[in-house]
Design an enzyme around this catalytic site. Structure first.
Site, PDB file in Angstrom:
ATOM      1  N   TYR A 140      -8.509   2.947 -12.151  1.00  0.00           N
ATOM      2  CA  TYR A 140      -8.746   1.507 -12.290  1.00  0.00           C
ATOM      3  C   TYR A 140     -10.194   1.209 -12.717  1.00  0.00           C
ATOM      4  CZ  TYR A 140      -4.408  -0.349 -10.277  1.00  0.00           C
ATOM      5  OH  TYR A 140      -3.108  -0.720 -10.048  1.00  0.00           O
ATOM      6  N   ASP A 254       4.826  -1.128  -4.260  1.00  0.00           N
ATOM      7  CA  ASP A 254       5.911  -1.934  -4.845  1.00  0.00           C
ATOM      8  C   ASP A 254       7.261  -1.321  -4.493  1.00  0.00           C
ATOM      9  OD1 ASP A 254       4.180  -3.722  -6.119  1.00  0.00           O
ATOM     10  OD2 ASP A 254       5.431  -3.779  -7.923  1.00  0.00           O
TER      11      ASP A 254
HETATM   12  C1  IPM Z   1      -1.507  -5.239  -6.988  1.00  0.00           C
HETATM   13  C2  IPM Z   1      -1.356  -5.626  -8.426  1.00  0.00           C
HETATM   14  C3  IPM Z   1      -2.685  -5.445  -9.144  1.00  0.00           C
HETATM   15  C4  IPM Z   1      -3.068  -3.983  -9.033  1.00  0.00           C
HETATM   16  C5  IPM Z   1      -2.698  -5.905 -10.621  1.00  0.00           C
HETATM   17  C6  IPM Z   1      -2.234  -7.330 -10.778  1.00  0.00           C
HETATM   18  C7  IPM Z   1      -4.048  -5.706 -11.251  1.00  0.00           C
HETATM   19  O1  IPM Z   1      -0.338  -4.926  -9.030  1.00  0.00           O
HETATM   20  O2  IPM Z   1      -2.326  -5.852  -6.278  1.00  0.00           O
HETATM   21  O3  IPM Z   1      -0.781  -4.335  -6.553  1.00  0.00           O
HETATM   22  O4  IPM Z   1      -2.650  -3.165  -9.842  1.00  0.00           O
HETATM   23  O5  IPM Z   1      -3.814  -3.657  -8.099  1.00  0.00           O
HETATM   24 MG    MG Z   2       0.792  -3.726  -7.695  1.00  0.00          MG
END
Ligand code: IPM
Ligand code: MG
Length: 363
Positions: A140, A254
């Site tokens: 990231y 997720d």
């Molecule tokens: C999360 C989201 C974010 C991430 C995105 C929107 C940048 O998916 O908070 O999990 O990848 O961290």
């Molecule tokens: Mg996410």
């Protein structure tokens, strides 16, 4: 009085934030707390207002607050913007500015929602995992990054690259968060990585193992991320605390959320070293396709408010009152569209919020 910076973003952000705040107001009345909300734009909304997704004023407001509550950012209409102007950049930016390196994502299924889980009841039942996701490192933020051109086989071609990188200080501090969290739970930490392929994962293992020596009561195990993705849906009960890096944590959380019936159920807390305020946000995105229809599930945002009471203000009872009120409403059969099954009582965002508000009581 506590100052809460409310970061208003895109899509369903306003709807879920106003639900969370209604519930927090009810809790403050019941528990005699005093919150002042200060609103700042972030993401696409901020871009429209000021040309940048993360204005200095928003960062300043967040830094000066006692805690930060965030809705969600992002909309497809910003997909063609340059990377530094995109709403997601603001989210990464605020995490970095507030030094929020530890993201806690509790994955706990309400018994009442077992039938909304895509997993069989006997597999999903009693799932209770704390995902501790590192939040300010990894691909990231790793440098160098970018898209460049190279000559390959005599042809000029585009090459994209990001750098997966962690130093041992970053690993140590997130490992401590995971072990401390395990001490308050079932005393197990599973480090999820890709140490069979990645050097950065090998270092993650080494350092986590060293840190584990300070936590003799906690059992440490290791799992490859591909295996973990499979284990999460075949035997989620085996996990207590999952410790992992930024990108693996993003993906696995997720996946894990769906065990609980919907992405709309999962809150999160992002913690710093306490020199800067913590931030709370639902793990779901901005869902612009269903925004403004009063149909979204506000529970993830409401439970993020509960995490704020616990982690920023040490109000364990007040926090518990939110969990209990949510449970009560689910037990009575009320459901938003995402968790609705035949015979449930289908309600809107504002209706489920009011139902929760009315069930807040002294624990
Ligand atoms: C999360 C989201 C974010 C991430 C995105 C929107 C940048 O998916 O908070 O999990 O990848 O961290
Ligand atoms: Mg996410």
């Amino acid at each position: 009085m506590k100052n809460i910076a409310v970061l208003e973003g895109d899509g369903i952000s306003d709807e879920v934030l106003s639900s969370a705040i209604k519930v927090l107001d009810s809790v403050s009345k019941t528990y005699n707390l005093d919150f002042k909300y200060n609103y700042y734009p972030i993401g696409g909304r901020a871009y429209e207002l000021s040309g940048v997704p993360l204005p200095d004023n928003t960062v300043q407001g967040a830094l000066e607050s006692d805690a930060v509550l965030l809705g969600a950012v992002g909309d497809w209409k910003y997909d063609s913007l340059e990377p530094h102007l995109r709403p997601e950049k603001a989210l990464l930016g605020i995490r970095k500015k507030l030094n929020l390196f530890a993201n806690l994502r509790p994955v706990k299924i309400f018994d009442e929602l077992l039938f909304s889980s895509p997993l069989k009841e006997e597999i999903a039942k009693n799932t209770d995992i704390m995902i501790v996701r590192e939040l300010t490192g990894d691909v990231y933020f790793g440098e160098p990054r970018g898209i460049t051109t190279e000559v390959i086989e005599g042809k000029k071609v585009r090459v994209g690259f990001n750098n997966m990188i962690y130093n041992e200080l970053e690993i140590e501090r997130i490992a401590h968060v995971a072990f401390k969290s395990a001490l308050k739970r079932r005393k197990k930490v599973c480090l999820v990585d890709k140490a069979n392929v990645l050097d950065v994962s090998r270092l993650f293992r080494e350092v986590t193992l060293e840190v584990s020596k300070q936590y003799k009561d906690v059992e440490l195990s290791f799992m490859y991320v591909d295996n973990c993705a499979m284990q999460l849906v075949s035997n989620p009960r085996q996990f207590d605390v999952i410790l992992t890096g930024n990108i693996f944590g993003d993906i696995l959380s997720d996946e894990a959320s769906t065990i609980c019936g919907s992405l709309g159920m999962l809150p999160s807390a992002s913690l710093s070293d306490s020199k800067t305020p913590f931030m709370y946000e639902p793990i779901h995105g901005s869902a612009p396709d269903i925004a403004g229809k009063n149909i979204v599930n506000p529970i993830a945002a409401i439970l993020s408010g509960a995490m704020m009471l616990e982690y920023s203000f040490n109000q364990t009872k007040a926090s518990q009152s939110i969990y209990n009120a949510v449970k009560e409403v689910l037990k009575e059969g009320y459901r938003t569209k995402d968790i609705y099954q035949q015979n449930d009582k289908l309600v809107s965002t504002t209706q489920i919020t009011d139902l929760i508000v009315n069930r807040i009581k002294v624990e």
